[in-house]
Design a protein around this motif. Structure first.
Motif, short mmCIF file in Angstrom:
data_model
loop_
_atom_site.label_atom_id
_atom_site.label_comp_id
_atom_site.label_asym_id
_atom_site.label_seq_id
_atom_site.Cartn_x
_atom_site.Cartn_y
_atom_site.Cartn_z
N GLY A 78 39.72 39.02 49.67
CA GLY A 78 40.12 38.60 48.33
C GLY A 78 40.61 37.17 48.30
O GLY A 78 41.60 36.85 47.64
N CYS A 79 39.92 36.31 49.02
CA CYS A 79 40.40 34.94 49.23
C CYS A 79 39.38 33.93 48.72
O CYS A 79 38.96 33.04 49.45
CB CYS A 79 40.68 34.73 50.71
SG CYS A 79 41.50 33.17 51.10
N ILE A 80 38.96 34.10 47.45
CA ILE A 80 37.98 33.18 46.90
C ILE A 80 38.05 33.23 45.38
O ILE A 80 38.43 34.25 44.80
CB ILE A 80 36.56 33.52 47.40
CG1 ILE A 80 35.65 32.31 47.25
CG2 ILE A 80 35.98 34.69 46.65
CD1 ILE A 80 34.36 32.43 48.03
N ALA A 81 37.72 32.12 44.76
CA ALA A 81 37.76 32.02 43.30
C ALA A 81 36.46 31.44 42.80
O ALA A 81 35.75 30.75 43.53
CB ALA A 81 38.93 31.16 42.82
N GLY A 82 36.15 31.68 41.52
CA GLY A 82 34.92 31.17 40.93
C GLY A 82 35.16 30.55 39.58
O GLY A 82 36.28 30.53 39.07
N ARG A 109 47.12 34.17 51.62
CA ARG A 109 46.53 35.50 51.48
C ARG A 109 46.80 36.35 52.71
O ARG A 109 47.10 37.54 52.60
CB ARG A 109 45.02 35.36 51.22
CG ARG A 109 44.28 36.67 51.13
CD ARG A 109 44.82 37.56 50.03
NE ARG A 109 44.06 38.80 49.93
CZ ARG A 109 44.50 39.90 49.35
NH1 ARG A 109 45.73 39.91 48.81
NH2 ARG A 109 43.74 40.98 49.28
N VAL A 110 46.71 35.74 53.88
CA VAL A 110 47.00 36.47 55.12
C VAL A 110 48.44 36.96 55.13
O VAL A 110 48.73 38.11 55.47
CB VAL A 110 46.72 35.57 56.34
CG1 VAL A 110 47.27 36.21 57.61
CG2 VAL A 110 45.23 35.34 56.48
N ASN A 111 49.37 36.09 54.74
CA ASN A 111 50.78 36.49 54.69
C ASN A 111 50.98 37.64 53.71
O ASN A 111 51.78 38.55 53.94
CB ASN A 111 51.65 35.31 54.27
CG ASN A 111 51.72 34.26 55.37
OD1 ASN A 111 51.62 34.58 56.55
ND2 ASN A 111 51.91 33.01 54.97
N GLU A 112 50.24 37.62 52.61
CA GLU A 112 50.34 38.70 51.63
C GLU A 112 49.83 40.00 52.21
O GLU A 112 50.43 41.07 52.01
CB GLU A 112 49.54 38.31 50.39
CG GLU A 112 49.57 39.37 49.28
CD GLU A 112 48.70 38.99 48.10
OE1 GLU A 112 48.43 39.88 47.26
OE2 GLU A 112 48.29 37.81 48.02
N LEU A 113 48.71 39.93 52.95
CA LEU A 113 48.18 41.14 53.56
C LEU A 113 49.15 41.73 54.57
O LEU A 113 49.34 42.95 54.66
CB LEU A 113 46.84 40.83 54.23
CG LEU A 113 45.66 40.48 53.30
CD1 LEU A 113 44.47 40.02 54.12
CD2 LEU A 113 45.30 41.66 52.42
N ILE A 114 49.77 40.85 55.35
CA ILE A 114 50.74 41.33 56.35
C ILE A 114 51.94 41.96 55.66
O ILE A 114 52.45 43.01 56.05
CB ILE A 114 51.17 40.17 57.26
CG1 ILE A 114 49.98 39.70 58.10
CG2 ILE A 114 52.33 40.58 58.16
CD1 ILE A 114 50.27 38.46 58.92
N ALA A 115 52.43 41.31 54.60
CA ALA A 115 53.61 41.81 53.91
C ALA A 115 53.37 43.14 53.23
O ALA A 115 54.29 43.92 53.02
CB ALA A 115 54.06 40.78 52.87
N THR A 116 52.12 43.43 52.86
CA THR A 116 51.80 44.68 52.16
C THR A 116 51.27 45.75 53.12
O THR A 116 50.60 46.68 52.71
CB THR A 116 50.77 44.43 51.06
OG1 THR A 116 49.62 43.79 51.63
CG2 THR A 116 51.36 43.54 49.98
N ALA A 119 47.91 44.69 57.56
CA ALA A 119 47.63 43.72 58.62
C ALA A 119 46.44 44.12 59.47
O ALA A 119 45.89 43.30 60.20
CB ALA A 119 48.86 43.54 59.50
N ASP A 120 46.05 45.41 59.41
CA ASP A 120 44.90 45.83 60.21
C ASP A 120 43.61 45.16 59.75
O ASP A 120 42.62 45.13 60.47
CB ASP A 120 44.75 47.35 60.14
CG ASP A 120 44.60 47.83 58.70
OD1 ASP A 120 45.37 47.37 57.83
OD2 ASP A 120 43.71 48.66 58.46
N LEU A 121 43.64 44.59 58.52
CA LEU A 121 42.47 43.90 58.03
C LEU A 121 42.29 42.54 58.69
O LEU A 121 41.23 41.94 58.65
CB LEU A 121 42.55 43.72 56.51
CG LEU A 121 42.51 44.99 55.66
CD1 LEU A 121 42.70 44.64 54.19
CD2 LEU A 121 41.20 45.75 55.88
N VAL A 122 43.37 42.06 59.30
CA VAL A 122 43.34 40.75 59.93
C VAL A 122 43.40 40.93 61.44
O VAL A 122 44.34 41.51 61.97
CB VAL A 122 44.53 39.88 59.47
CG1 VAL A 122 44.44 38.50 60.06
CG2 VAL A 122 44.59 39.84 57.95
N THR A 123 42.41 40.44 62.10
CA THR A 123 42.36 40.61 63.56
C THR A 123 43.20 39.56 64.25
O THR A 123 43.52 38.50 63.68
CB THR A 123 40.92 40.53 64.05
OG1 THR A 123 40.44 39.20 63.85
CG2 THR A 123 40.01 41.49 63.28
#
Length: 536
Positions: A78-82, A109-116, A119-123
């Motif tokens: 979820g790290c892109i805009a148009g 975005r990575v920090n947000e994923l970790i905070a929620t 984090a398994d989505l980020v290797t």
């Protein structure tokens, strides 16, 4: 960048985010510059939004080489805009500052994923790569933060001190030194007997316009004006010696113009004048170098064809239709102000439809950038004849004995030819037939013409050397006792517009009227002028 750095881009789709997001994220769009340039605010910075599927991009296909990376960035991170029109614009050029901005967005975005707890989505490999990229671009990130902080401070200062969120102030001030001279005051018929005694004058005109826009494509204009430039007519005996910016209210400031313009469609522009309507400000007059009263010709007649003098200072509506192509059509209905007779007066022979009025139409043909020609027609009704609003001879403005109500048909042709970027030729010719509505039946035929030459960048960039020559309105015949004027007047004007700066223009010039008032017995009249115009 080093080869080692570029090899990092092959490690993970998340790393690729720093490249693709940089071109399209909201933060990246706010900094759009070369590396050694100055940051500029992008018009698109507030127009992009988050997408949830790569299929939302109309210009990204499954066959594109970056499709899988984009799909991962959108659907996994979820790290892109148009852009709001559904495009991604992946071929847009990328600067190092934009790359840094995109990288910073992905880190957030990575920090947000970790905070929620996702984090398994980020290797671990992703995080290591991003850490190395952050170290590589630490200088750019620091510079970016500084620039953003500076922009925020400047924006806060502007918001705190701005005049209005919707309104801009425009101003123009004219300082004028001039003198009319010659042997005798002009007379309509016979031989002159009164010496022309005139003094050197120093006068001014100041205009302040409040320009408000509520949609970005409309404009409400409220203009204030004060002036003390008295017409030369009183000392020369003829309107032909008038300056293009004269008028006198003893510098008492008043509202002289209120109008609102908006787009009815992409091709149609509508302007509604509540007061101060002028055709020359609403439609093309085909004399680009000399039409302005403050920065154009020095004389009244030299600015544009008298057909655009109809319905001066009135109220009404003007429509300009400009579709894609060489043709432009303009139409207007204006109620002219004359003394107490105006659109706002409910009395007899007044009001929007029962007082002085003008129907106007113009068809312009511009086949290329060099040539533009227009055909114009105006139908006027006047309670007191003043056919050209004080332009031309006194007889041409009122060819009838007394002050009968008058109807007139005005026909005009105007053209501009841009021979080169430095050379412009303009001209006009017009014919008017006027008839009395009250009193004995009488009619008059009136002709006029003129040509102008503008030499741009003469002597220095922005300067214009101008010459204007023509015949002001003259009665050439009629019926019911209306006869042709005995002589023919000629208007010769030379001026040199000197651009001192973007906001200051100095214009010296000389106006010569041969046989004023279309009377060969009159001696020539001269008007020397030095006009200085300040704009802000």
């Amino acid at each position: 960048m080093t080869k080692a750095f570029w090899s990092l881009l092959k490690i993970s789709p998340l790393v690729m985010a720093a490249t693709f997001v940089a071109a399209n994220s909201t933060l990246a769009a706010e900094i759009n510059e070369p590396v050694n340039g100055v940051a500029q605010i992008s018009q698109e910075s507030n127009s992009m939004g988050q997408v949830t599927s790569v299929s939302q991009f109309s210009d990204v296909q499954p066959t594109d080489w970056a499709f899988q990376a984009l799909q991962s960035l959108v659907e996994r991170y979820g790290c892109i805009a148009g852009y709001p029109n559904g495009t991604y614009r992946g071929n847009r050029a990328l600067t190092r500052y934009e790359f840094a901005a995109g990288l910073n967005a992905c880190l957030d975005r990575v920090n947000e994923l970790i905070a929620t707890a996702t984090a398994d989505l980020v290797t671990k490999q992703d995080l290591a790569t991003l850490q190395r990229l952050q170290e590589e671009f630490s200088a750019e990130l620091a510079t970016l933060r500084g620039r953003v902080d500076s922009l925020e401070a400047r924006t806060a200062e502007l918001e705190a001190n701005q005049f209005s969120t919707t309104t801009k102030l425009q101003g123009e001030a004219i300082f004028n030194v001039s003198q009319a001279f010659g042997d005798r005051q002009a007379v309509r018929t016979g031989s002159p007997t009164t010496d022309l005694n005139s003094n050197t004058v120093f006068s001014d005109r100041v205009r302040l316009s409040l320009l408000s826009s509520f949609t970005g494509k409309d404009q409400l204009q409220i203009r204030l004006q004060g002036r003390n430039t008295i017409s030369n007519t009183g000392v020369t005996g003829t309107n032909m010696s008038r300056l293009g910016f004269d008028g006198n209210e003893n510098n008492n400031v008043a509202i002289d113009k209120i109008n609102y313009a908006f787009n009815f469609s992409d091709a149609v522009r509508v302007k509604i004048d509540a007061t101060g309507a002028e055709l020359n400000e609403n439609v093309n007059t085909f004399n680009p170098d000399f039409a302005s009263s403050g920065r154009g010709a020095l004389s009244r007649y030299g600015r544009f064809s008298p057909i655009y003098r109809q319905a001066a200072d009135g109220a009404g509506i003007t429509v300009n239709v400009n579709p894609n192509g060489p043709l432009t059509f303009s139409a207007a209905y204006l109620s002219q102000t004359q003394g107490a007779i105006s659109a706002s007066n409910p009395g007899d022979n007044s009001g929007l439809f029962n007082g002085n009025s003008t129907f106007f139409g113009q068809l312009a043909f511009k086949p290329n950038k060099a040539f533009n020609v227009g055909l114009s027609y105006a139908r006027t009704y006047q309670n007191t004849p003043n056919l050209f609003q004080g332009t031309g001879s006194i007889t041409a403005n009122n060819p009838f004995v007394g002050t009968p109500r008058t109807e007139a048909n005005h026909y005009g042709i105007q053209a501009t030819f841009q021979a080169s970027p430095q050379l412009a030729l303009s001209g006009w010719a017009g014919y008017t037939t006027a008839d009395t509505v009250t009193g004995p039946s009488r009619s008059a035929d009136i002709w006029y013409w003129a040509a102008s030459l503008g030499v741009r960048d003469f002597g220095a960039k922005g300067n214009v050397l101008g010459v204007i020559f023509g015949q002001p309105p003259k009665v050439t015949g009629g019926s019911g006792g209306v006869a042709s004027e005995s002589g023919t007047s000629y208007h010769l004007e030379g001026l040199y517009k000197v651009k001192v700066s973007d906001n200051i223009q100095v214009t010296p010039g000389l106006l010569v009227i041969f046989n004023p008032e279309n009377n060969n017995n009159n001696s020539n009249i001269y008007v020397g002028t030095l006009r200085t115009t300040f704009t802000f």
